[in-house]
Design a protein around this motif. Structure first.
Motif, mmCIF file in Angstrom:
data_model
loop_
_atom_site.group_PDB
_atom_site.id
_atom_site.type_symbol
_atom_site.label_atom_id
_atom_site.label_comp_id
_atom_site.label_asym_id
_atom_site.label_seq_id
_atom_site.Cartn_x
_atom_site.Cartn_y
_atom_site.Cartn_z
ATOM 1 N N ILE A 255 89.923 19.506 31.648
ATOM 2 C CA ILE A 255 90.994 20.149 32.411
ATOM 3 C C ILE A 255 92.300 19.402 32.154
ATOM 4 N N LEU A 256 93.289 20.115 31.610
ATOM 5 C CA LEU A 256 94.639 19.582 31.399
ATOM 6 C C LEU A 256 95.564 20.251 32.408
ATOM 7 N N THR A 257 96.200 19.461 33.251
ATOM 8 C CA THR A 257 97.122 19.985 34.257
ATOM 9 C C THR A 257 98.548 19.813 33.765
ATOM 10 N N ILE A 258 99.300 20.906 33.742
ATOM 11 C CA ILE A 258 100.665 20.921 33.218
ATOM 12 C C ILE A 258 101.645 20.954 34.387
ATOM 13 N N THR A 259 102.547 19.991 34.425
ATOM 14 C CA THR A 259 103.587 19.991 35.447
ATOM 15 C C THR A 259 104.775 20.821 34.978
ATOM 16 N N ARG A 260 105.674 21.161 35.920
ATOM 17 C CA ARG A 260 106.811 22.055 35.664
ATOM 18 C C ARG A 260 106.314 23.404 35.150
ATOM 19 N N CYS A 261 105.348 23.938 35.827
ATOM 20 C CA CYS A 261 104.732 25.173 35.377
ATOM 21 C C CYS A 261 103.963 25.794 36.539
ATOM 22 N N GLU A 262 104.103 27.097 36.698
ATOM 23 C CA GLU A 262 103.268 27.839 37.643
ATOM 24 C C GLU A 262 102.217 28.675 36.917
ATOM 25 N N GLN A 263 102.585 29.181 35.743
ATOM 26 C CA GLN A 263 101.647 30.027 35.004
ATOM 27 C C GLN A 263 101.829 29.807 33.500
ATOM 28 N N LEU A 264 100.843 29.212 32.884
ATOM 29 C CA LEU A 264 100.852 29.045 31.431
ATOM 30 C C LEU A 264 100.658 30.389 30.749
ATOM 31 N N LYS A 265 101.210 30.485 29.530
ATOM 32 C CA LYS A 265 100.983 31.686 28.732
ATOM 33 C C LYS A 265 100.996 31.318 27.252
ATOM 34 N N LEU A 266 100.395 32.176 26.459
ATOM 35 C CA LEU A 266 100.336 31.983 25.014
ATOM 36 C C LEU A 266 101.253 32.995 24.349
ATOM 37 N N ASN A 267 102.250 32.500 23.627
ATOM 38 C CA ASN A 267 103.160 33.384 22.906
ATOM 39 C C ASN A 267 102.735 33.617 21.466
ATOM 40 N N SER A 268 101.840 32.761 20.958
ATOM 41 C CA SER A 268 101.334 32.897 19.598
ATOM 42 C C SER A 268 100.090 32.015 19.463
ATOM 43 N N LYS A 269 99.554 31.982 18.279
ATOM 44 C CA LYS A 269 98.356 31.182 18.022
ATOM 45 C C LYS A 269 98.588 29.720 18.402
ATOM 46 N N THR A 270 97.645 29.166 19.141
ATOM 47 C CA THR A 270 97.786 27.809 19.651
ATOM 48 C C THR A 270 96.483 27.048 19.432
ATOM 49 N N ILE A 271 96.579 25.923 18.754
ATOM 50 C CA ILE A 271 95.406 25.130 18.379
ATOM 51 C C ILE A 271 95.456 23.767 19.059
ATOM 52 N N ASN B 253 98.476 26.663 36.128
ATOM 53 C CA ASN B 253 99.123 25.608 35.335
ATOM 54 C C ASN B 253 98.101 24.667 34.695
ATOM 55 N N GLN B 254 96.895 25.159 34.477
ATOM 56 C CA GLN B 254 95.853 24.330 33.886
ATOM 57 C C GLN B 254 95.249 24.983 32.650
ATOM 58 N N ILE B 255 94.872 24.117 31.712
ATOM 59 C CA ILE B 255 94.025 24.514 30.584
ATOM 60 C C ILE B 255 92.618 24.039 30.913
ATOM 61 N N VAL B 256 91.661 24.953 30.965
ATOM 62 C CA VAL B 256 90.278 24.628 31.306
ATOM 63 C C VAL B 256 89.394 25.027 30.131
ATOM 64 N N MET B 257 88.776 24.034 29.488
ATOM 65 C CA MET B 257 87.979 24.282 28.287
ATOM 66 C C MET B 257 86.557 23.762 28.477
ATOM 67 N N ASN B 258 85.607 24.518 27.990
ATOM 68 C CA ASN B 258 84.215 24.074 27.975
ATOM 69 C C ASN B 258 83.970 23.225 26.740
ATOM 70 N N LEU B 259 83.611 21.965 26.959
ATOM 71 C CA LEU B 259 83.299 21.049 25.863
ATOM 72 C C LEU B 259 81.986 20.349 26.183
#
Length: 504
Positions: free
Chosen positions: A425-441, A463-469
């Motif tokens: 889980i990556l928590t991003i500050t200065r953000c309410e809703q993350l979005k993808l504008n293009s391919k993101t690696i 405001n979080q990235i949640v990935m299964n690893l």
């Protein structure tokens, strides 16, 4: 340094803009230990110049936005009066070529001229600090010889081309966002400069590593040489540059549909740096003495620092260099809490390996660690083989929106990184809703493997990235490269999330 014989420093002129609701200063050079009297707003201020003739007075803040001032300064039998002084927002912009990049060369200049001809964006102002390379300590001669006094300008269709493009779009956006009254920028920049050029010599020498890397190396380069040697080396360098420019022009003529970025990747980039010499602006601490000194008596609402390109070959020292510079300038300006916006470098492929990525990481860390320092990322605005992106509107307007302060203070970044129960889980500050504008690696390194993970909308939760690893990562990174086209992670305001490399 003074380019004229007035009592006030050259930057203090009729038609200038000073900060509203903030105590400000006046200063200049007179005779040593001479009394100076300043008359302003029915008040009188007095001081005695120091043994070098330098003087400075602090003036009480003006709170009336409609107030227009005349200032009278007296020293001995001399008087100087400046008039039509107004009060609003004033920002200091520095340092090298991408913020120096003039509006006349920017991609949207024709549109800007049309809009200014129609009297859009009124009451914007700028002042360009004279680019003094060197002052002879014995004769006082200024180089380059053709340097001239600058004046304050109210931005119009005729003069706008000579101001910073980033600066113009910044104050234009501030006007559009509702900032009233005059808004001004003071441009204090010089292309091709390391941060070390803008730092006080005793401060740079005070750190053993920086002293060795910058001052010692410079002195070793010039040791034992005569002025004839310096001139010969400079002439040889100029011949190489001229040949490069001819080759580039020839290639572009033969391939008119080729971009400058592509052409430079084929022909080669402009040879840099020039050979060291004592009167060259690239010498350590040189422009601190000749240019920064011209604004030392000023007061600003904020400062914008856009630099790092010329330190990519010494990126390992930037974690010391950048905070030292901010401390140095705040101390010289007598403003320890001066707000500073750091422009995070755009992408450019032809730096030493990952050096720009390291510079960006330092810029982020500095903004997180120092009070009143914020990051404004331009990582999504680069051109692969052109170090000077022609579109400055993106970063300028983003900067202006952040300066207004209606939204976030700056660029979103990873505030917290957690791994448990096979989830990262990556928590991003200065953000309410993350979005993808293009391919993101994302690059993920575990004990047993290294892999690339492409983010999807399903990985984003507010405001979080949640990935299964299934394996705990040792390191995770995003856009950690000199240049990548895979810049796609933004907050809801279309501010790009800062690139990062995190070790768990």
């Amino acid at each position: 340094m003074k380019l004229n014989t007035q009592i006030l420093a050259d930057i203090f002129q009729s038609n200038m803009i000073l900060p509203l609701n903030k105590d400000f200063k006046l200063g200049g050079i007179v005779n040593p230990e001479e009394k100076v009297t300043v008359k302003f707003n029915q008040q009188q201020y007095q001081t005695i110049s120091d043994q070098n003739g330098a003087w400075q007075v602090k003036i009480n803040a003006v709170s009336d936005p409609k107030f227009v001032a005349t200032i009278l300064v007296e020293a001995g039998d001399r008087k100087q009066e400046i008039e039509n002084i107004r009060f609003g927002k004033v920002y200091l912009l520095s340092v090298q070529s991408n913020i120096e990049y003039r509006l006349k060369d920017e991609a949207h200049f024709a549109q800007v001229k049309t809009e200014l001809s129609e009297h859009k964006y009124p009451d914007l102002h700028y002042y360009n600090v004279p680019q003094v390379d060197y002052i002879d300590p014995e004769t006082g001669e200024v180089k380059p010889k053709e340097i001239h006094l600058e004046q304050w300008h109210q931005v119009d269709a005729e003069n706008c081309g000579y101001m910073s493009a980033v600066g113009f779009y910044m104050i234009k956006k501030m006007r559009e966002e509702g900032v009233a009254g005059p808004i001004a920028i003071v441009d204090c920049f010089k292309g091709g400069t390391s941060a070390s050029v803008w730092i006080k010599k005793s401060d740079l020498a005070g750190d053993a590593e920086l002293n060795k890397k910058f001052l010692d190396e410079y002195h070793n380069q010039i040791a034992g040489k005569t002025w004839a040697d310096f001139d010969r080396e400079t002439e040889e360098y100029n011949q190489i540059v001229n040949k490069h420019n001819q080759d580039l022009a020839r290639y572009l003529k033969m391939h008119p549909d080729t971009s400058l970025s592509t052409a430079k990747n084929i022909v080669g980039h402009t040879p840099w740096p020039p050979p060291a010499r004592p009167d060259l602006f690239t010498r350590p601490c040189g422009l601190y003495e000749t240019m920064m000194s011209q604004v030392k008596d000023c007061v600003f609402n904020g400062m914008v620092w856009y630099q790092g390109e010329n330190d990519t070959d010494r990126a390992e020292q930037y974690h010391k260099l950048l905070p030292l510079l901010i401390h140095t300038w705040r101390r010289r300006l007598h403003d320890p809490s001066l707000p500073v916006k750091l422009i995070q470098l755009p992408g450019y492929a032809d730096y030493p390996e990952d050096s720009a990525a390291l510079i960006r990481q330092v810029q982020l860390q500095t903004a997180k660690a120092m009070p009143e320092v914020d990051l404004v990322s331009f990582v999504d605005g680069g051109e692969e083989h052109n170090i000077h992106p022609t579109n400055k509107k993106i970063v300028g307007e983003r900067l202006g929106q952040i300066e207004v302060g209606n939204d976030y203070a700056g660029t979103p970044f990873v505030k917290k990184c957690q791994y448990s129960d096979s989830k990262l889980i990556l928590t991003i500050t200065r953000c309410e809703q993350l979005k993808l504008n293009s391919k993101t690696i994302l690059e993920v390194i575990t004990e047993n493997r290294q892999k690339q993970v492409e983010l999807t909308a399903a990985d984003l939760n507010k405001n979080q990235i949640v990935m299964n690893l299934d394996e705990k990562p040792q390191e995770i990174s995003y856009a950690y490269a000199n240049f990548t086209k895979e810049i796609g992670l933004y907050n809801e305001l279309d501010y790009p999330v800062s690139p990062f490399k995190i070790r768990l």
